[in-house]
Design an enzyme around this catalytic site. Sequence first.
Site, mmCIF file in Angstrom:
data_model
loop_
_atom_site.group_PDB
_atom_site.id
_atom_site.type_symbol
_atom_site.label_atom_id
_atom_site.label_comp_id
_atom_site.label_asym_id
_atom_site.label_seq_id
_atom_site.Cartn_x
_atom_site.Cartn_y
_atom_site.Cartn_z
ATOM 1 N N TYR A 126 6.994 -22.145 80.015
ATOM 2 C CA TYR A 126 6.757 -23.469 80.579
ATOM 3 C C TYR A 126 5.426 -23.455 81.311
ATOM 4 C CZ TYR A 126 11.674 -23.416 79.601
ATOM 5 O OH TYR A 126 12.860 -23.261 78.949
ATOM 6 N N ARG A 127 4.818 -24.609 81.431
ATOM 7 C CA ARG A 127 3.550 -24.641 82.148
ATOM 8 C C ARG A 127 3.816 -24.574 83.653
ATOM 9 N NH1 ARG A 127 1.434 -30.881 81.238
ATOM 10 N NH2 ARG A 127 1.471 -31.451 83.445
ATOM 11 N N GLU B 48 -3.195 -30.375 77.242
ATOM 12 C CA GLU B 48 -1.997 -29.988 76.483
ATOM 13 C C GLU B 48 -2.300 -29.617 75.032
ATOM 14 O OE1 GLU B 48 0.961 -29.193 76.616
ATOM 15 O OE2 GLU B 48 1.745 -29.714 78.597
#
Lengths: 81, 473
Positions: free
Chosen positions: B166-167, B275
């Site tokens: 996950y970021r 992204e």
Amino acid sequence: MTSPLDTTVCPRCEQSTVRVMTTSPVPGAWTMHVCDTCFYSYRSTEGPTATDPASFPQDWKVDPADIPGMLAMPPVPQRRG
Amino acid sequence: MAYADLREFLETLRKNNQLLNYSDPVRPEPDLSSAAAATTNLTDRGPALLFDTIEGYEQGKARVALNVVGSWPNHALMLGMAKDTPVKEQFFEFAERGEAFPGRVERRTDAPWQEHTLTEGIDLFQILPLFRLNEHDVGSYIDKAIVVTRDPDDPEHFGKQNAGIYRIQVKDKDRLGIQPLAAHDIGLHLHKAEERGENLPIAIAIGNEPVISTVGGMPLAYDQSEYEMAAAIQGAPYRIAKAPLTGLDVPWGSEVILEGEIICGEREIEGPFGEFTGYYSGARSQPVIRVTRVSHRTDPIFEHLYLGKPWTEMDYALALNTSVPLYRQLKADFPEVVAVNAMYTQGLLGIISVKQRFGGHAKAVGMRAMTTPHGLAYCKVIIVDDDDIDPFNLAQVMWALSVRFHPQHDLVTVPNGSVLALDPSSDPDGIVHKVVIDATTPISPETRGHYAHEVANPSATAAWETLLKGLIT
């Protein structure tokens, strides 16, 4: 959260809530700053579009008034009864 | 082939001339991310990058590894295959290994990240050379770590323990922001913890051998263990160890383990962040992690992933993760499906090759892709080809599109389909028209065009391909 507040203004939200987050392990190379209002952070060695409020691109600015109303992802659920 | 840790994999890359160790001084910004982007811009056969002289850090004390699986040779080496293995062969190997799920895990107590422990005065910037990836990111991120959490309602269930990627925004020396979307397994864990009024214990494992990073991005069922899938993919038991504060299972070979909690009920502004779509996602209010314990090796390597306009390492890392599940789901209904290439922006565009049974069959296969679990959020553009087209060979795909596709007959538009909200073309967010582009040859009862006399390769071409392969590579 013990570092002294920096007197400069946040390049992104323009609040006077920027402080020194940390400094380089090799002393004097750079300083990391962070804003306690919008959590924008930047390194002293980055260019003016990252470090200078006047040069920070307008498109990427944040109005502090908008922060409390931002969409929560994910939303906080109700506690179980 | 199982790699014990990142260092062993980097050594394999070095032996195969797929590692560039760059020792000249570099600036954290913009050199590191620029080098990663430049490598994937230049070639799809590029090396991993290892930097050991980063401004502000003693030489060798802080190292950054980028593009670790950022090319097809590196991806093949991850699977223990020869570095020149064609993508289609890697695809079938990956699909076959997945059938061995669940593999075994090997629990160990001697993890090398136990060398150093920090519980007070934590400053992540002193341990890791954190840096901004893209110019308008809000700050430094950690975006290739294995993030481990458990189901608070069923904490002993090994399979429900999640190990995903996950970021993570680095908001302070010991404070992070994370994006656990409601649809993610970690999102479900957080939901349950917050319903209970509890913080959610979390472990973040940075710098890993490549298989767990690949599996961390794989869409597994909620109760399926990523470690057991990593064991299947690497063909050997997967080594794990208990993180000392949280008891969460983390990779044995990691470079750094961060432990702490996602704070119950707290949300804070996070983003923007460049992204995988090639566009920034905006700022939102997201959960916060307090880091209270750090374990790490001596002079740890910060393995990081440059994310931005495709192609980047993420496109290689997720290519087969995305393609193989879609292939298996389609194949269950349509055994005529030969292969699926859904590696463009995580499958927003996919290419399917199929042995068409009758006129219109290929269009049905294309529409079925849109109704698979992955297709509900992706599969906006589906190209369907005959079985003589290798969907991983874009020259062949473009040839079929140019000669077998008829715009009047072969374009199926599905209005207002669902798609991930990050797709910048969606309007409103999450809604978009979808298309099937049927580039198969018309067959009965759909007889049209002039396809009777296709040129075949000269008769000894295959034999010459084998002979020349050893001479020209």
